[in-house]
Write a protein that holds these residues in place. Structure first.
Motif, short mmCIF file in Angstrom:
data_model
loop_
_atom_site.label_atom_id
_atom_site.label_comp_id
_atom_site.label_asym_id
_atom_site.label_seq_id
_atom_site.Cartn_x
_atom_site.Cartn_y
_atom_site.Cartn_z
N LEU A 235 0.83 -1.21 0.00
CA LEU A 235 0.00 0.00 0.00
C LEU A 235 0.87 1.26 0.00
CD1 LEU A 235 -2.77 -1.12 2.52
CD2 LEU A 235 -2.97 -0.91 0.04
N ALA A 236 2.00 1.19 0.71
CA ALA A 236 2.91 2.34 0.73
C ALA A 236 3.49 2.60 -0.66
CB ALA A 236 4.04 2.09 1.73
N ALA A 237 3.75 1.54 -1.41
CA ALA A 237 4.28 1.70 -2.77
C ALA A 237 3.24 2.38 -3.66
CB ALA A 237 4.68 0.35 -3.34
N TYR A 238 1.98 2.01 -3.51
CA TYR A 238 0.93 2.67 -4.29
C TYR A 238 0.80 4.14 -3.91
CZ TYR A 238 -0.83 -1.49 -6.66
OH TYR A 238 -0.96 -2.58 -7.48
N ARG A 239 0.94 4.44 -2.62
CA ARG A 239 0.89 5.85 -2.20
C ARG A 239 2.05 6.63 -2.82
NH1 ARG A 239 -0.85 3.51 2.76
NH2 ARG A 239 1.27 3.50 3.58
N ALA A 240 3.24 5.99 -2.84
CA ALA A 240 4.41 6.65 -3.44
C ALA A 240 4.18 6.90 -4.93
CB ALA A 240 5.66 5.80 -3.22
N ALA A 241 3.57 5.93 -5.61
CA ALA A 241 3.28 6.10 -7.04
C ALA A 241 2.30 7.24 -7.26
CB ALA A 241 2.72 4.79 -7.61
N ARG A 242 1.29 7.35 -6.38
CA ARG A 242 0.32 8.43 -6.49
C ARG A 242 1.00 9.79 -6.29
NH1 ARG A 242 -4.47 7.70 -2.55
NH2 ARG A 242 -2.85 8.25 -1.04
N GLU A 243 1.91 9.85 -5.32
CA GLU A 243 2.63 11.10 -5.07
C GLU A 243 3.49 11.49 -6.27
OE1 GLU A 243 4.70 10.25 -1.49
OE2 GLU A 243 2.87 10.24 -0.25
N LEU A 244 4.14 10.49 -6.88
CA LEU A 244 4.94 10.76 -8.07
C LEU A 244 4.06 11.28 -9.21
CD1 LEU A 244 7.37 7.68 -8.10
CD2 LEU A 244 8.03 10.08 -7.82
#
Length: 259
Positions: A235-244
């Motif tokens: 889930l943290a990786a998806y959040r990071a992708a959204r931020e990018l």
């Protein structure tokens, strides 16, 4: 494993330019990406996306049966000649543990249907008469009723380990060796590999099943902790992708405004 020279050349040209690459396992993924020039600080190891659904469906306690999956396909390296070797081992293991075998199919595609291969393994080719499978959730619940899962396909292993159920993995190709060693790394103590590329005695597979059965209560908590951790980092990786994505959109908007 990636071997095609043209594909490798394209990967070397493209992948190092990405700011985030999320992969489900570290064993094969990290060496490959680093060999292609990807910086380690751009790689995240998340576990498989299917872990979340299986973990959320975990039963309050272990089941009582042995789940069985078999993938007869060229890429798996497993052909019908292995059926007799497996059939007797599974029958004797279930008999000695006073339990039953249950089919847990993953692929329903006509060209590689687990329903067909498991029927050949367990029923000698009779039509499959087990529970009706209409969704991944149906398979997850079937696996949740098991204490051990013996599998030749990756996601039967994922669905089991994410519910705290140990796995005996059947390996006969480099492709599946990589996948299952990745699961071993992600779920310490929960995945035993049986390599059928050599001569495997009937009692070796039986022993692996018995060992997994006897250790199931002991390893369950560790496996569930590993699953929960992977859900969080996924889930943290998806959040990071959204931020990018948000940052890229902002840069594009700002650039257009400046122009």
């Amino acid at each position: 494993p990636m071997k095609d020279p043209e594909l490798l050349a394209r990967a070397r040209a493209v992948l190092p330019r990405l700011e985030l690459i999320a992969v489900r396992e570290e064993y094969a993924g990290a060496p490959l990406l680093k060999s292609l020039g990807v910086s380690g600080d751009r790689i995240r190891f998340t576990g498989d996306d299917a872990i979340e659904s299986a973990y959320e469906s975990r039963p309050p306690s272990l089941g009582t049966r042995i789940g069985v999956n078999l993938r007869l396909a060229e890429y798996a390296g497993i052909g019908e000649e292995i059926l007799d070797r497996l059939r007797e081992s599974l029958r004797l293991a279930a008999q000695s543990l006073n339990t039953s075998l249950v089919a847990v199919p993953i692929s329903l595609q006509e060209c590689e249907s687990d329903l067909v291969s498991i029927a050949k393994l367990l029923d000698g080719g009779k039509p499959f008469s087990g529970a009706r499978i209409e969704s991944p959730g149906d398979v997850i619940r079937l696996i949740g009723g098991c204490r051990v899962v013996v599998t030749g396909s990756y996601h039967a292993g994922v669905f089991a380990l994410a519910q705290g159920i140990p796995v005996v993995a059947l390996v006969q190709s480099a492709y599946y060796e990589q996948k299952f060693i990745g699961l071993q790394d992600q779920f310490p103590g929960g995945c035993r590999l049986i390599d059928f590329r050599g001569k495997i005695a009937c009692d070796e597979l039986q022993g692996a099943i018995r060992s997994a059965w006897e250790s199931a209560e002991h390893v369950r908590g560790t496996l569930l902790e590993a699953a929960a951790r992977q859900v969080d980092i996924g889930l943290a990786a998806y959040r990071a992708a959204r931020e990018l994505h948000s940052l890229a959109s902002f840069r594009t908007t700002a650039g257009n405004a400046s122009f």
